[in-house]
Structures are given as C-alpha cells and as structure tokens.
Write an enzyme that holds these catalytic residues in place. Structure first.
Site, short mmCIF file in Angstrom:
data_model
loop_
_atom_site.label_atom_id
_atom_site.label_comp_id
_atom_site.label_asym_id
_atom_site.label_seq_id
_atom_site.Cartn_x
_atom_site.Cartn_y
_atom_site.Cartn_z
N GLU A 64 -9.08 0.55 12.88
CA GLU A 64 -9.67 -0.22 13.66
C GLU A 64 -11.31 0.30 14.48
O GLU A 64 -12.63 -1.01 14.85
CB GLU A 64 -9.48 0.43 15.51
CG GLU A 64 -7.53 0.07 15.40
CD GLU A 64 -6.71 -0.06 14.57
OE1 GLU A 64 -6.80 1.27 14.17
OE2 GLU A 64 -6.24 -0.79 14.71
N HIS A 133 1.81 1.67 23.52
CA HIS A 133 1.43 -0.03 23.35
C HIS A 133 1.31 0.09 25.22
O HIS A 133 0.89 -1.48 25.22
CB HIS A 133 2.51 -0.33 23.18
CG HIS A 133 2.81 -1.13 21.32
ND1 HIS A 133 3.52 0.16 20.93
CD2 HIS A 133 2.90 -2.20 20.71
CE1 HIS A 133 3.49 0.04 19.53
NE2 HIS A 133 3.12 -1.28 19.35
#
Ligand SMILES: Cc1ncc(C[n+]2csc(CCOP(=O)(O)OP(=O)(O)O)c2C)c(N)n1
Ligand SMILES: [Mg+2]
Lengths: 340, 374
Positions: A64, A133
């Site tokens: 990321e 999540h």
C-alpha cells in the site's frame, strides 16, 4: 426536457464514473491490488483494464505504501492517479505517503507540484466482515491539512463525485460505503460535472424543522429511515448528507441548525477525536445562541472494530439514532435523568 | 567487469570488492569496461570535476559555519561525499528527474541550484527550496526512504508515456532498511521502471553503523529483487561518474532499474546538532582521511601535470566566491510574512482554512491598530 437516467448499483456508478475519467483524460491512471484482470475484489473496476489497457489500469504488487508512493511520483509527472486501497483497514501502511508526502507537497513546493491523487477506500462495516475489513479511518485524514476527504451516499453522487475527485488538483480520499455497493438508484450518465454541486458541498437530504440530523456515506440511508420513523411520531427531522468530510461544509449545517436549534451527528467511526466532535465544536462556535440543546453524537464506540456477530452493538442503527434524537429534543431517552 | 579494488569494512565483511578507477593515492587504474564511459573526460573535464568538488565542499563548510553563527537552524554536512555526489550528479542529463534526500547538496549543485536554494529550508524560511521543474529535481526528502517510491512512480509514468528519460533517487545506507525502499525495488522491478537507485553508503545512519542495517554488502540486495547492481568506490569521482553513466544508459535503453552502492564516508557529524564523538572511534575518521575524495583527484591531476598554481588559484577563487555568495544569499533572504503560512495548503479555495486565515489576520490587525494608535 427530460434527462434519461440509468438504473444501476452504487458500485456500477463508480465504475461508470471511473470509465468517464479514463476516457476524458489520458493522464488518469488506476492502480491497486487485483483491480485489473479481476476487476477488484468488489468488481468496482470491472472491465476497465480490458478496455483501457494494463498501463492505465495497473495491477500493482501488494504494497500500500508503494501504491500511494508511486502515485505521488506519477503526480510529479502530471498524471492523475487513482489508487484503490482494497479495504479500509489496509490503508495504514500508506499513512506516511498520504500524510507526509501527498498532503504536503503542494504546500512544500509553494504550489509548483500538484497532487491530483485520488485514493478510493471501500470503508465501514455492517456486512459481517473479517477483522480489518470494516473500519472507518476517516478521522485520521480529516486531521491532515492538505488532504480532502469525501464520501458519497448514493449512486448518482458516486458517479459524479468520483469524477470530481479525480479532476480535483488536491489529494482526495474517496470513502466508498461498501455495504451500500449493491444499493440501486437512478444515475444521470450525462450529468454535467460543471453544473453538479461542488465536491465540498453538503446536501439537505430531507428538509425538516425540529432537529438537524447529520450523516454521511453508509449511514445516510439509515438517517433517512430514522427521519421517516420520527415523522410517524410527529417529529420533523432535517437530514443532511455531508458528502464532504474535509473540508466540512459548516455553512450548510449551521444554516440548518439556526432553523432547528438542535444537532445530532451520526457516524460508524469511533467517537473520540472524530468527525462528530469537530462538527459539534464548529457548530457550537457558530450557532451557540441558536442551540436549544448540546449537540448529540451517535457513533461507533471507542473500541477496536468488533467481530461480525458483535458489530450490531457497535454500529449506530435506526433505534440508536432515534434515541439520540429523543435526547436532543429533551424527550424520554435511554440516558434520561443521568448526569455524568 | 573491473579488476575489483578492495573496499573498506561496509555492510558486512571487510574487503568486499568494488569498482575503483582512481586509487586513494590518485593512481589511475585501467578498466576495460568502465573506461569507455570516461572517453570524453579530458584534462579540462578532470579539472572541472575537481573544481566542483572543492566548491561544494566549501559551500558545505560555509553552511556549517552559518549554522554555528546562528544564521541557519540546522545543516546536514556532506563532507566526504563529494565524489559520490559530483560523480553521479555530473552523469545526469538535464531532462532526467532526481528525487534526493536532505544531504545531496552536491547533486543540487550539479542541477543548477542557486545559493539561496541550498539554505532556505535550513534557515527556516521556506518549506522547500528550488523549483522542482526548473532543476528537474524534487524537493529534498527527510522521511527516510519515502522518495524512492516517488522516483519509481515517476519512472513508471515516464515509461507508460514512452519517454526515454531516467529517474534517479538518492538515499543513504540507513534508508535501505525502510519498507518504502524495499517496496520501491519490488515495483521498479515488476514494471521494469527506468529508475536508478543511488545509495550513498556513508557507513552511518546517525549513530548506527551500516552493519546494523545490512549483514551483507548493500549492493548484494538488489539482485534478489531482480535489479542490476554495482558497488563502487564512492570516494572515487571517476568510478562514480563512469558507473552512473553506464547505469543510466541501461536504464534509458529500457533494460530496467539499476542500483549503485557508492561506498563513502560521512566525515562530519550527522547534522550540526549531532555529536559523533559519542559513538565513533576518531581513528576511523583518520583512516578515511587517507581516502579523501578531493585529495585523491588532486593527486591524480598533479601526476598528469594539471595541477599548476594558476589552476589552484582559480579553484580557490571560485570556492571563495561560492562561500561569499552562499553567505550573502542566506543572510539577505526576505523574512516570510505571517499570513503566508496559509498559502498553498490546497490548490484552490478552502472555506475552513480561509476562515482561520481571516480570523488570524483580524487578530494581527489588532496589533497594528494598537501600534498605530500609540
Ligand atoms: C522515517 C524516518 N525515521 C527516522 C528519521 C530520523 N533520521 C534522520 S536521518 C537518519 C539516518 C539516516 O541514515 P542514512 O539513510 O544512512 O542517511 P545519511 O543520514 O547517512 O545520509 C534518521 C534515523 C527520519 N528522518 N525519517
Ligand atoms: Mg548513512
């Protein structure tokens, strides 16, 4: 004149918006994990690599910081990269690149280097997700000068706002309420971006008189349901969809609160140092003499995001919002009589 | 490849081989591969490299003095790294794009930075210095390793555009431990990005010797990522020039990313706020003095009959002029205005920030009114 609209899901609307942006400007490039061949784990970029090629819809290695960091470098070369962070909880490895790099380069370079970077973040819970999540990390970024943050709540806004975010010369975090990806709505695919409401403008979702209820992203539909339920009891709630999280549109909210005298703010994110705190403080500063009650926050608790079978205790829902509405109206509520 | 010289202790065991074209005593070592990259380096050019190195050393010392005299808040000396920075910096083409760290004064010099550009930030007058698009050089980076990703992304974009430009990023030995640096190598390799990673292994990351970062020579790491890597004597300006030219040629031709580890030594403190006597054996500095990059080229010039009095006078005069220019540029920098702090945070209007600016300007105006009334 009638405008023809298309019935589509929230996710399809973002896809259509991305497609428009790719068509309009050859400098627009999408980069992220699994966004190419697979079309993203949520299929938001479905079909785009096939149509625009692997150099414009880039399947990246799994890192990321590098997704955002290389996008920063692309901005130096005049590109408009759109990064996809696969899930909210995976944005933290990119924190430095967002907060110390993308956010500051325009300021550092005295406006010479532009950072027209968009970072798409599917965020929020309510769908039984695994650990990491279901998070709502927006407050970390609202606290960062140089970044903008927005969150659409319906397909039409999703379609327009994603294009506006990409066209914006500042780095924009684009928070997508992933539990609403399958919500359907009418989208005007011919919508004129220049005529659309500006990215930083909130919208009155439903006018009302008795209290102002502010929400954004995934909780806007919940807030609307709460307003409908309240109406059954004769309470008129004005629902505001913030749309822009940074900057906050204090003008729209303050004008509403001056009419209603009461403010309830709801978000999934935890409370301390959150968007609700900033909005409550800013509105109190601006509207103190109009307020009939202290602003009320109905938010996620200050806990790590809980496991799926416990998340309903964390997430604000219709009843918790209505309890907050009762509190701001001085009606009997769960905290009646309590002094802390 | 070259008949390897013998490197000092660095990134693991001592005596690891590296490319050396000029011995510490200033003796030119022939190299069948790298010599071809120096074919145009005649007497004039050799003297030019020497003058560059002396000038940036002098600028560096003057900036250190300016800090000691309270004119700069901080300064990160590059003393000892002149060959690595001038050798590589002079290998770059104007259209190449550089993503540097904070210690790359010599590279900025090669890119044409003005004196004020070199000290503005350290005086606290500006959040960054030069115009990135005039120098084709990004603002210096303080977050260790972050710029390696920017360089990789820039190179990816250049490649996607079909441009034949190279991107170069400078960083230190400490930076090689950062995640960003390693992610940059993964991305650069996966996309075969036209980027050159230039590591100045100056043996120290503040107080931590390079063996804390790497148990093997740093140059051994990139091949594991699929990146071609060279280890050069970073105190040998000819080796740095040749290796950088050769690597850039590969990078530009589409052969993918390259990595250079320039083995050098930070002869000064980490910054003017640092005290290396707390962690460094003074003998080590003495040892490295025998490998001084400037003296080395001077000895070679001498042996070639290129080090006459006239030349030395000219070099001294140029260095003096640079020091005076730096001092003048530094002390005459205009004080920034108070409301400038609000500028350029965003590319366009921002209601919340404008309100803060408005409130603060009213606050400031209150002082002016009070003073005017007196
Ligand atoms: C991310 C980050 N962590 C820590 C620091 C503090 N710091 C500044 S320079 C430095 C050492 C860097 O060493 P190296 O990469 O070898 O470069 P050098 O200073 O030797 O040129 C450290 C730890 C920083 N600037 N950035
Ligand atoms: Mg170092």
């Amino acid at each position: 004149m009638t405008t023809a609209t298309t019935h589509m899901t929230f996710g399809q609307a973002i896809n259509a918006g991305l497609r428009r942006a790719l068509e309009r400007d050859p400098k627009v490039l999408l980069i992220g994990e699994d966004i190419g061949t697979l079309g993203g784990v949520f299929r938001i970029t479905d079909g785009l690599q096939k149509d625009f090629g692997a150099h414009r819809v880039v399947d990246s290695p799994l890192a990321e910081s590098a997704i955002v960091g290389t996008a920063v470098g692309m901005c130096f070369r005049g590109f408009r990269p759109v990064c996809e962070i696969q899930f909210d909880g995976f944005i933290y490895p990119a924190f430095d690149q967002l907060v110390s790099q993308a956010a500051k380069l325009h300021f550092r370079s005295r406006g010479r280097v532009r950072m027209p970077l968009t970072v798409r973040v599917p965020f929020g819970g309510g769908f039984g997700g695994a650990e990491h999540h279901s998070e709502s990390p927006e407050a970390y970024f609202l606290h960062t000068p140089g970044l903008r943050a927005v969150s659409p709540s319906n397909p039409q806004d999703a379609f327009v706002m994603v294009q506006q975010a990409i066209a914006c010369d500042d780095p924009v975090l684009f928070f997508e309420p992933k539990r609403r990806y399958h919500v359907k709505g009418e989208v005007d695919l011919e919508a004129d971006l220049a005529a659309a409401p500006p990215l930083e403008q909130a919208r009155i979702e439903r006018p009302g008189r008795d209290a102002t209820l502010v929400a954004y992203g995934p909780l806007v539909p919940t807030a609307r349901e709460a307003a409908e339920a309240a109406a059954d009891e004769g309470i008129s709630l004005e629902v505001i969809d913030l749309r822009s999280l940074s900057p906050l549109d204090f003008g729209t909210v303050a004008a509403s609160v001056r009419r209603t005298g009461r403010l309830v703010i709801t978000h999934e994110a935890s409370q301390t140092g959150g968007l609700g705190a900033e909005l409550a403080a800013g509105i109190t500063e601006r509207c103190f003499y109009y307020l009939e009650h202290a602003p009320v926050r109905v938010t996620g608790f200050d806990i790590p995001y809980p496991p799926a079978r416990m998340e309903q205790h964390h997430l604000p829902d219709l009843d918790r919002i209505l309890d907050g509405v009762d509190r701001v109206l001085g009606r009997p509520n769960s905290l009646s009589g309590l002094e802390d | 490849m070259s008949k390897p010289g013998t490197g000092p202790e660095s990134g693991g065991k001592s005596g690891e081989p590296f490319i050396q074209l000029l011995t510490p005593a200033g003796v030119r070592v022939a190299d069948p591969h790298f010599d071809q990259w120096l074919a145009d380096i005649d007497g004039d050019r050799l003297q030019g490299l020497y003058q560059d190195m002396v000038t940036v050393r002098r600028i560096d010392l003057e900036a250190t003095a300016l800090q000691r005299q309270g004119e700069l808040a901080l300064w990160p000396p590059m003393l000892g790294q002149e060959a690595a920075q001038i050798g590589s910096g002079r290998a770059l083409a104007p259209e190449d794009f550089v993503f540097p760290s904070y210690r790359d004064t010599g590279v900025a010099w090669c890119r044409g930075a003005e004196y004020a550009d070199l000290v503005k930030v350290w005086r606290g007058n500006a959040p960054s210095s030069w115009d990135p698009y005039r120098l084709n050089m990004a603002p210096m980076q303080i977050i260790i390793g972050a710029q390696t990703l920017h360089a990789t992304g820039y190179a990816m974009a250049a490649k996607f555009e079909g441009a034949e430009t190279a991107t170069v990023t400078y960083f230190g030995d400490g930076a090689t431990s950062q995640g960003d640096m390693n992610e940059a190598m993964v991305f650069a390799a996966s996309f075969q990005a036209p980027v050159l990673f230039f590591c100045q292994n100056n043996q120290w990351a503040i107080s931590e010797p390079v063996r804390v970062q790497a148990q093997r020579p740093i140059a051994d790491r990139p091949p594991g990522f699929g990146i071609r890597s060279l280890r050069v004597d970073g105190n040998d300006v000819l080796a740095c020039l040749a290796a950088t030219r050769e690597s850039l040629e590969r990078v530009r031709s589409g052969a993918g990313p390259c990595f250079i580890e320039a083995v050098t030594y930070r002869m000064g403190p980490h910054t003017t706020a640092d005290d290396p006597t707390r962690y460094r054996d003074p003998n080590e500095l003495e040892d490295w003095r025998t490998r001084d990059p400037v003296d080395r080229l001077g000895a070679y010039l001498q042996s070639e009959g290129l080090f006459g009095e006239e030349f030395r006078d000219q070099v001294r005069a140029a260095a003096d002029a640079a020091a005076a220019g730096l001092r003048e540029a530094c002390t005459s920098l205009p004080e920034p205005g108070g409301l400038e702090v609000f500028d350029h945070v965003y590319s366009g209007p921002h209601a919340v920030l404008e309100r803060q600016k408005d409130h603060y300007s009213r606050y400031l105006a209150g002082f002016e009114a009070a003073e005017g009334g007196r």
